[in-house]
Design an enzyme around this catalytic site. Structure first.
Site, PDB file in Angstrom:
ATOM      1  N   LYS A 216       0.838  -1.199   0.000  1.00 24.11           N
ATOM      2  CA  LYS A 216       0.000   0.000   0.000  1.00 24.11           C
ATOM      3  C   LYS A 216       0.873   1.250   0.000  1.00 24.11           C
ATOM      4  O   LYS A 216       1.901   1.290   0.694  1.00 24.11           O
ATOM      5  CB  LYS A 216      -0.911  -0.007   1.228  1.00 24.11           C
ATOM      6  CG  LYS A 216      -1.901   1.143   1.290  1.00 24.11           C
ATOM      7  CD  LYS A 216      -2.727   1.097   2.562  1.00 24.11           C
ATOM      8  CE  LYS A 216      -3.779   2.202   2.603  1.00 24.11           C
ATOM      9  NZ  LYS A 216      -4.558   2.183   3.864  1.00 24.11           N
TER      10      LYS A 216
ATOM     11  N   SER B  41      -9.354   1.996   3.073  1.00 23.35           N
ATOM     12  CA  SER B  41      -8.529   2.736   2.133  1.00 23.35           C
ATOM     13  C   SER B  41      -7.477   1.864   1.433  1.00 23.35           C
ATOM     14  O   SER B  41      -6.848   2.309   0.487  1.00 23.35           O
ATOM     15  CB  SER B  41      -7.838   3.895   2.852  1.00 23.35           C
ATOM     16  OG  SER B  41      -6.974   3.427   3.885  1.00 23.35           O
TER      17      SER B  41
ATOM     18  N   SER C   3      -9.529  -0.361   7.332  1.00 22.73           N
ATOM     19  CA  SER C   3      -9.005  -0.131   5.982  1.00 22.73           C
ATOM     20  C   SER C   3      -8.336  -1.327   5.330  1.00 22.73           C
ATOM     21  O   SER C   3      -8.036  -1.293   4.141  1.00 22.73           O
ATOM     22  CB  SER C   3      -8.026   1.047   5.998  1.00 22.73           C
ATOM     23  OG  SER C   3      -8.693   2.249   6.270  1.00 22.73           O
TER      24      SER C   3
END
Length: 608
Positions: free
Chosen positions: A211, A287, A311
């Site tokens: 990420k 996210s 997330s």
């Protein structure tokens, strides 16, 4: 001041609150009063919020309408604040586990994790969509060792797939940055190790995505923005990335994310929305949207994300993969963008439970020179071959909360629980978890205040470069007062005491992972982002305790809605009980995997 105080809640002392099934504590559904906004409307609303006087008034009204004043700002608490969910280590007597020596190297830890896998986990794809399973780490390792395929060939296929996915008609939005030359270089080195018969570990040659909130050379860390990397250059790998690199993993790039983690959809106006492989017109969730999407689509068996408010678990659930968020501080946070330092946690997204276990073993454990002399955290790994023998598990279920979701989610998760009771003889304990909505608001104040603090020094120069939806979020975050932050931490202490009482009676808390399945990506959101707090609240409904209280949690796919979109079931555990959670997730996967379906978009990287 009395004019602005309004209604308030006086919270009953924790010791006097009944947590049993017949408690008189009321369940308050999320009271989100905010219309969906995109485009010109979102821009106008943003400018209004940023006006010094009018914006202050609007923010005061928004907080009041959404019960922040009543449940937090003006509320009266007996509890003192708890500023970080750091848990003293408790040597829980977990069943069917193997102790992992924290002094071992990451490759050695991986070897011990492999010893915990059952032989049956070495399943491979047979082309039968009715019994779909993704290629596993062990499948890759076996193929490399046999010479049937090489890491270099897999890397070439990954690069080709990424290139294809960025172009019309797909535009999947998997990655923010990737470097074909760097990927091929890593793969070539791995291929040579296999040719010499000297792979570092079973992770050698495995494509892993990171990420874009986690430092990973040679890439900048943008946090989903267009500018953060200029203010905070990436100078080294994050600790978790270093440990994967030491195991020989091929780090294939930085995945897309909701900008600054300030949303749940994964729609990023700068890099495009991360799309759901099960239906490319639907969100992947945020996210850690890109990380979930690449694992779901078969580009990587595993990826790393960061879970500050569900997330990792939310996008994992929406994309039909496993998401593991360990106990706060179980995995070092060094090298992670400090967006939310008391609620954020590096987590793992994987195609199956076994792969999540392998990566968990590789990256967990303190950094030796960071470890206080009076703290010793023991790491247990679950012996998955013995999961079937664990029959006396107690699952705490809060019925009103469990059922506060779409019909498809409720029916699917309830059926799975019934199967688990039948197959494993687990017991459901009905409980009441009070003040869940107040906890959500307290978490929102906490994560928002922490993110706003990080951005404070950049606000004047870079605020206008944020997406419109994130500018709105940041305006709200910046409006929280010190009083509200302190009272949110009092709620944190209160909720931790509630959860400790529940864990004295049960092994885990069970719930759906999200209240809804993936919803459509609409064209009007592509350029400005999307303000959709109603759907956002439904997505985070079951995630908050894991972050706010620093508890470990795992989501595992258990079925699909009527449109074929994935549904996840979540287990939340007491601190340091990751091994138990992984056992439960594996048992759930075992009874559900015969019904797993192939995504609409899937890259078969090992097919010869």
């Amino acid at each position: 001041m009395g004019l602005f105080k309004g209604k308030r809640v006086v919270y009953t002392p924790v010791k006097d609150v009944d947590l049993g099934p017949y408690s008189t504590e009321s369940y308050l559904q999320a009271n989100v009063k905010a219309p969906r906004m995109t485009g010109v409307v979102a821009k106008i609303f943003t400018h209004l919020l940023e006006c010094p006087i009018l914006g202050t008034l609007l923010l005061f009204i928004l907080k009041g309408n959404n019960l922040i004043h009543r449940l937090i700002t003006n509320a009266e608490f007996e509890e003192s604040p708890l500023f970080a969910p750091l848990h003293d280590f408790e040597d829980i007597k977990e069943k069917e586990v193997k102790f992992l020596d924290p002094s071992l190297s990451p490759p050695e830890k991986v070897k011990h994790a492999i010893d915990c896998l059952p032989m049956a986990s070495k399943a491979t794809l047979d082309g039968d969509d009715s019994s779909f399973c993704r290629w596993t780490i062990m499948d890759y390792s076996k193929a490399y060792r046999s010479g049937d395929i090489t890491p270099s060939l897999v890397a070439e296929r990954v690069i080709a797939a990424i290139d294809e996915s960025t172009k019309p008609p797909l535009r999947m939005g998997f990655f923010i940055h990737y470097d074909a030359e760097d990927i091929l270089k890593q793969a070539s080195e791995s291929t040579l190790r296999y040719e010499r018969g000297e792979p570092i570990s079973v992770l050698d040659g495995i494509p892993v995505a990171i990420k874009d909130e986690i430092d990973c050379l040679p890439y900048p860390t943008t946090g989903g923005t267009t500018w953060m990397h200029k203010k905070r250059p990436c100078k080294d790998d994050a600790c978790c990335v270093k440990r994967l690199r030491l195991c020989g993993a091929i780090l294939v790039g930085k995945t897309n994310m909701h900008e600054l983690g300030s949303g749940t959809s994964g729609i990023n106006p700068h890099y495009g929305p991360a799309r759901n492989p099960y239906c490319t017109s639907k969100i992947a969730g945020g996210s850690s949207s890109g990380s979930a999407s690449v694992v779901s689509a078969g580009l990587c068996p595993v990826a790393l994300g960061v879970d500050g408010g569900g997330s990792v678990r939310m996008p994992a659930s929406l994309c039909g993969v496993v998401g593991l968020k360990p106990t706060f501080a179980r995995i070092p946070h060094d090298g992670v963008l400090p967006l939310n330092w008391t609620v954020g946690m590096v987590g793992i997204l994987a195609g199956n439970v076994e792969d999540a276990l392998i990566v968990y073993a590789a990256i967990s454990g303190e950094i030796p020179h960071h470890q206080p002399s009076n703290v010793l955290t023991k790491i247990n790994l679950p012996l998955l071959s013995l999961t079937k023998s664990i029959s006396d598990i107690k699952l705490a279920k809060y019925g009103k909360w469990f059922d506060d979701c779409s019909d498809d989610v409720r029916i699917c998760c309830s059926k799975t629980l019934h199967k688990l009771q039948e197959h494993n003889h687990w017991k459901i304990i009905d409980v009441t978890i009070p003040e869940i909505e107040a906890m959500r608001l307290a978490h929102y104040i906490t994560i928002g205040s922490e993110c706003s603090t990080l951005l404070d020094s950049f606000r004047h120069k870079n605020f206008a470069e944020l997406g419109w939806d994130v500018r709105v979020a940041q305006s709200i975050y910046g409006a929280f007062s010190g009083l509200e932050y302190l009272k949110a931490q009092r709620m944190r202490n209160r909720q931790l005491q509630f959860h400790k009482k529940i864990f004295a009676e049960a092994d885990v808390i069970v719930s759906p992972t999200t209240g809804v399945t993936a919803y459509p990506i609409l064209d009007d959101a592509l350029k400005t982002g999307e303000l959709d707090y109603v759907n956002g609240a439904a997505l985070v409904r079951y995630s908050i305790a894991g972050n706010f209280l620093g508890l470990p949690a795992v989501t595992v796919p258990v079925g699909y809605d009527r449109l074929g979109l994935p549904i996840g079931l979540q287990f939340i555990g007491r601190p340091w009980s990751e091994a138990t959670l992984i056992h439960l997730a594996f048992a759930t996967q075992t009874i559900c995997m015969s019904d797993y379906r192939k995504p609409e978009l899937y890259y078969d990287l090992l097919r010869i």
